[in-house]
Design a protein around this motif. Structure first.
Motif, PDB file in Angstrom:
ATOM      1  N   VAL A   6      11.616   9.572  -3.569  1.00  0.00           N
ATOM      2  CA  VAL A   6      10.552   9.100  -2.681  1.00  0.00           C
ATOM      3  C   VAL A   6      10.019  10.270  -1.863  1.00  0.00           C
ATOM      4  O   VAL A   6      10.789  11.025  -1.273  1.00  0.00           O
ATOM      5  CB  VAL A   6      11.063   8.004  -1.738  1.00  0.00           C
ATOM      6  CG1 VAL A   6      10.015   7.644  -0.712  1.00  0.00           C
ATOM      7  CG2 VAL A   6      11.490   6.779  -2.529  1.00  0.00           C
ATOM      8  N   GLN A   7       8.714  10.399  -1.865  1.00  0.00           N
ATOM      9  CA  GLN A   7       8.062  11.410  -1.020  1.00  0.00           C
ATOM     10  C   GLN A   7       7.120  10.716  -0.058  1.00  0.00           C
ATOM     11  O   GLN A   7       6.497   9.703  -0.396  1.00  0.00           O
ATOM     12  CB  GLN A   7       7.307  12.411  -1.878  1.00  0.00           C
ATOM     13  CG  GLN A   7       8.231  13.301  -2.708  1.00  0.00           C
ATOM     14  CD  GLN A   7       7.472  14.354  -3.473  1.00  0.00           C
ATOM     15  OE1 GLN A   7       6.380  14.095  -3.973  1.00  0.00           O
ATOM     16  NE2 GLN A   7       8.043  15.545  -3.558  1.00  0.00           N
ATOM     17  N   LEU A   8       7.023  11.271   1.138  1.00  0.00           N
ATOM     18  CA  LEU A   8       6.265  10.646   2.216  1.00  0.00           C
ATOM     19  C   LEU A   8       5.266  11.638   2.777  1.00  0.00           C
ATOM     20  O   LEU A   8       5.622  12.792   3.000  1.00  0.00           O
ATOM     21  CB  LEU A   8       7.218  10.202   3.327  1.00  0.00           C
ATOM     22  CG  LEU A   8       8.398   9.356   2.875  1.00  0.00           C
ATOM     23  CD1 LEU A   8       9.545   9.476   3.852  1.00  0.00           C
ATOM     24  CD2 LEU A   8       7.968   7.911   2.740  1.00  0.00           C
ATOM     25  N   GLN A   9       4.047  11.184   3.029  1.00  0.00           N
ATOM     26  CA  GLN A   9       3.021  12.046   3.603  1.00  0.00           C
ATOM     27  C   GLN A   9       2.282  11.285   4.686  1.00  0.00           C
ATOM     28  O   GLN A   9       1.547  10.336   4.400  1.00  0.00           O
ATOM     29  CB  GLN A   9       2.050  12.512   2.528  1.00  0.00           C
ATOM     30  CG  GLN A   9       0.952  13.437   3.055  1.00  0.00           C
ATOM     31  CD  GLN A   9       1.503  14.738   3.583  1.00  0.00           C
ATOM     32  OE1 GLN A   9       2.235  15.440   2.901  1.00  0.00           O
ATOM     33  NE2 GLN A   9       1.160  15.058   4.822  1.00  0.00           N
ATOM     34  N   VAL A  29       3.164   6.960   0.122  1.00  0.00           N
ATOM     35  CA  VAL A  29       4.521   7.017  -0.415  1.00  0.00           C
ATOM     36  C   VAL A  29       4.463   7.119  -1.922  1.00  0.00           C
ATOM     37  O   VAL A  29       3.765   6.340  -2.582  1.00  0.00           O
ATOM     38  CB  VAL A  29       5.323   5.772  -0.005  1.00  0.00           C
ATOM     39  CG1 VAL A  29       6.759   5.860  -0.533  1.00  0.00           C
ATOM     40  CG2 VAL A  29       5.319   5.604   1.504  1.00  0.00           C
ATOM     41  N   THR A  30       5.169   8.056  -2.465  1.00  0.00           N
ATOM     42  CA  THR A  30       5.302   8.142  -3.917  1.00  0.00           C
ATOM     43  C   THR A  30       6.736   7.790  -4.278  1.00  0.00           C
ATOM     44  O   THR A  30       7.671   8.165  -3.590  1.00  0.00           O
ATOM     45  CB  THR A  30       4.971   9.545  -4.432  1.00  0.00           C
ATOM     46  OG1 THR A  30       5.832  10.487  -3.796  1.00  0.00           O
ATOM     47  CG2 THR A  30       3.530   9.901  -4.139  1.00  0.00           C
ATOM     48  N   GLY A  31       6.895   7.051  -5.340  1.00  0.00           N
ATOM     49  CA  GLY A  31       8.218   6.612  -5.756  1.00  0.00           C
ATOM     50  C   GLY A  31       8.184   5.165  -6.187  1.00  0.00           C
ATOM     51  O   GLY A  31       7.190   4.467  -5.988  1.00  0.00           O
ATOM     52  N   LYS A  32       9.271   4.715  -6.718  1.00  0.00           N
ATOM     53  CA  LYS A  32       9.325   3.366  -7.265  1.00  0.00           C
ATOM     54  C   LYS A  32       9.691   2.344  -6.195  1.00  0.00           C
ATOM     55  O   LYS A  32      10.253   2.677  -5.159  1.00  0.00           O
ATOM     56  CB  LYS A  32      10.352   3.319  -8.398  1.00  0.00           C
ATOM     57  CG  LYS A  32      10.004   4.200  -9.582  1.00  0.00           C
ATOM     58  CD  LYS A  32      11.060   4.092 -10.666  1.00  0.00           C
ATOM     59  CE  LYS A  32      10.708   4.956 -11.860  1.00  0.00           C
ATOM     60  NZ  LYS A  32      11.738   4.869 -12.925  1.00  0.00           N
TER      61      LYS A  32
END
Length: 113
Positions: free
Chosen positions: A1-4, A23-26
């Motif tokens: 998971v990446q957060l911006q 948010v990127t990720g499942k």
């Protein structure tokens, strides 16, 4: 998971800002999201959380002024900040409270008096 986190800026006291967290990720829709901030020379503090089913929780310092929300279709969380005060000046971060991820750069909010 990446957060911006994004959306910070300079605003006058009493004004509003809306922060976004991409948010990127499942499995975003089941992940509890949270907003935090860190003012100069102070520890990072938790501000608000929203669960996957939309339940929200707030710190006393922002309850009634800030509103957390999410858009599961966009894998995004938001923090609507109203009635801003100079004391709200800080770097704001989003994260996943149940499993804290690397913090990233955050987004700076500056509230002028």
């Amino acid at each position: 998971v990446q957060l911006q986190a994004s959306g910070g800026g300079l605003v006058q006291a009493g004004g509003s800002l809306r922060l976004s967290c991409e948010v990127t990720g499942k499995n975003f829709r089941i992940v509890t999201m949270g907003w935090y901030r860190q003012a100069p020379a102070k520890q990072r503090e938790w501000l608000a959380s929203i669960t996957g089913d939309g339940s929200t929780y707030y710190a006393d310092s922002v309850r009634g002024r800030f509103t957390i929300s999410r858009d599961n279709a966009k894998s995004a969380a938001y923090l609507q900040m109203d009635s801003l005060k100079p004391g709200d000046t800080a770097v704001y971060y989003c994260n996943t409270p149940t499993m804290i991820r690397p913090w990233g750069q955050g987004t700076l909010v500056t509230v002028s008096s």
